[in-house]
Design a protein around this motif. Structure first.
Motif, PDB file in Angstrom:
ATOM      1  N   ASP A  13       2.155  10.031  -2.492  1.00 57.62           N
ATOM      2  CA  ASP A  13       2.202   9.383  -1.387  1.00 57.62           C
ATOM      3  C   ASP A  13       3.252   8.004  -1.341  1.00 57.62           C
ATOM      4  O   ASP A  13       3.891   7.680  -0.482  1.00 57.62           O
ATOM      5  N   ARG A  16       6.859   9.053  -1.997  1.00 52.96           N
ATOM      6  CA  ARG A  16       7.446   9.513  -0.583  1.00 52.96           C
ATOM      7  C   ARG A  16       7.825   8.307   0.348  1.00 52.96           C
ATOM      8  O   ARG A  16       8.897   8.423   0.973  1.00 52.96           O
ATOM      9  N   ALA A  17       6.852   7.401   0.499  1.00 58.61           N
ATOM     10  CA  ALA A  17       7.367   6.259   1.235  1.00 58.61           C
ATOM     11  C   ALA A  17       8.333   5.617   0.628  1.00 58.61           C
ATOM     12  O   ALA A  17       9.271   4.921   1.533  1.00 58.61           O
ATOM     13  N   ARG A  20      11.630   7.292   1.601  1.00 58.43           N
ATOM     14  CA  ARG A  20      11.990   6.907   2.833  1.00 58.43           C
ATOM     15  C   ARG A  20      12.682   5.385   3.076  1.00 58.43           C
ATOM     16  O   ARG A  20      13.468   5.258   3.975  1.00 58.43           O
ATOM     17  N   ARG A  73      -6.876  14.193   1.813  1.00 58.57           N
ATOM     18  CA  ARG A  73      -6.447  13.595   3.111  1.00 58.57           C
ATOM     19  C   ARG A  73      -6.179  14.716   4.227  1.00 58.57           C
ATOM     20  O   ARG A  73      -6.661  14.546   5.229  1.00 58.57           O
ATOM     21  N   GLU A  74      -5.512  15.789   3.877  1.00 54.52           N
ATOM     22  CA  GLU A  74      -5.273  16.753   4.613  1.00 54.52           C
ATOM     23  C   GLU A  74      -6.389  17.554   5.105  1.00 54.52           C
ATOM     24  O   GLU A  74      -6.757  17.906   6.234  1.00 54.52           O
ATOM     25  N   GLU A 116      -5.107   4.451   2.980  1.00 54.99           N
ATOM     26  CA  GLU A 116      -4.419   4.568   4.152  1.00 54.99           C
ATOM     27  C   GLU A 116      -3.934   3.485   4.702  1.00 54.99           C
ATOM     28  O   GLU A 116      -2.651   3.327   5.130  1.00 54.99           O
ATOM     29  N   SER A 119      -1.013   2.261   2.603  1.00 54.73           N
ATOM     30  CA  SER A 119       0.227   2.863   2.887  1.00 54.73           C
ATOM     31  C   SER A 119       0.818   2.494   4.235  1.00 54.73           C
ATOM     32  O   SER A 119       1.849   2.334   4.407  1.00 54.73           O
ATOM     33  N   ARG A 127       4.026   7.798   8.332  1.00 52.35           N
ATOM     34  CA  ARG A 127       3.488   8.981   8.283  1.00 52.35           C
ATOM     35  C   ARG A 127       3.245   9.800   9.768  1.00 52.35           C
ATOM     36  O   ARG A 127       3.073   8.844  10.615  1.00 52.35           O
ATOM     37  N   TYR A 130      -2.313   8.701  10.322  1.00 52.40           N
ATOM     38  CA  TYR A 130      -3.252   8.092   9.413  1.00 52.40           C
ATOM     39  C   TYR A 130      -4.542   8.243   9.501  1.00 52.40           C
ATOM     40  O   TYR A 130      -5.130   8.253  10.692  1.00 52.40           O
TER      41      TYR A 130
END
Length: 268
Positions: A13, A16-17, A20, A73-74, A116, A119, A127, A130
């Motif tokens: 995570d 990925r942030a 971006r 998380r998912e 979270e 992040s 995202r 959250y």
């Protein structure tokens, strides 16, 4: 292994942030480096969840492996989406295991909200959603009460009647899911435990999902109007007093408490 998986998921995570942010800053070199680190972390995650014990035709192993491929998380998000209301961690875990072949444990949710929040602070709104806190009447995070950031503030605040209203809302959603073809033995046991706390829901084993839903709706109709008024007032204060971070994860200081108390006393 679960600790290592959680560590890798957090690292993925973060990477990925970072990608971006680098892309937005048009820093091509940083983006390429971060993407390479991301691919390495994802391969390590895949290796860890694959396991050496896979056997041809082992459908139980394939099912468990498939559920592990969905991050904690998912899985939490899927359970909250089914429930449709803020819920305690233990109910989220129970729903995930009963209806979604989930593998999460309550202990894994302890640090999830903090992750979270970190992040969100590092990449606000980076995202699609959250996992955040429900907010108490002091606009502080309600302990152990999970919500989804895409829900309106009115659904994420907790007034005096909200715990009961949310319980009844979750009961209806669970009963509807079970009644529409999503029944499992574990789900029936969960629904039976819920039915014991709803007058008129019956004591059949397995329970009748339609009867449980009907009883929950009857009681919900008694409380819904008052609860909606309370939540609207709290949501108005949250919008007026909190920044983006606190609106999702709760006020971290007592700064809002005097204003909250004053508002509840009509400004006196």
């Amino acid at each position: 292994m679960s600790d290592r998986l959680d560590e890798l998921e957090r690292r993925i995570d973060e990477l990925r942030a970072g990608v971006r942010r680098a892309v937005r800053a048009r820093d091509g070199a940083a983006a390429r480096t971060l993407r390479a680190e991301l691919r390495t972390a994802e391969r390590a995650w895949d290796t860890l969840v694959s396991g050496p014990d896979d056997k041809p035709g082992d459908t139980r192993g394939q099912k468990a492996r498939g559920s592990r491929l969905v991050t904690v998380r998912e899985q939490v998000h899927q359970a909250l989406a089914l429930l449709g209301a803020p819920a305690q961690a233990r109910l989220v875990v129970a729903v995930s295991g009963a209806f979604q072949a989930g593998t999460i444990r309550s202990s894994q949710l302890t640090s999830l909200r903090r992750d979270e929040e970190r992040s969100f602070r590092s990449s606000p709104f980076g995202r699609p959603y959250y996992l955040c806190a429900a907010l108490t009447d002091r606009l502080s995070p309600a302990r152990g009460y999970l919500a989804v950031s895409t829900w309106p503030v009115e659904r994420r605040v907790v007034g005096p009647l909200s715990p009961r209203v949310d319980f009844l809302t979750c009961a209806i959603r669970i009963a509807e899911h079970a009644g529409s073809g999503g029944r499992t033995a574990e789900g029936d046991r969960l629904l039976a435990r819920i039915a014991r706390n709803i007058p008129g829901a019956g004591d059949q084993v397995p329970p009748d999902p339609a009867r449980v839903a009907e009883a929950a709706r009857r009681e919900l109709a008694v409380h819904a109007g008052r609860d909606a008024d309370d939540r609207a007032e709290l949501a108005g204060r949250a919008d007026a007093q909190l920044d983006d971070v606190a609106r999702l994860f709760g006020a971290t200081t007592l700064a809002t408490v005097p204003r909250s108390v004053t508002a509840m006393r009509g400004g006196r």
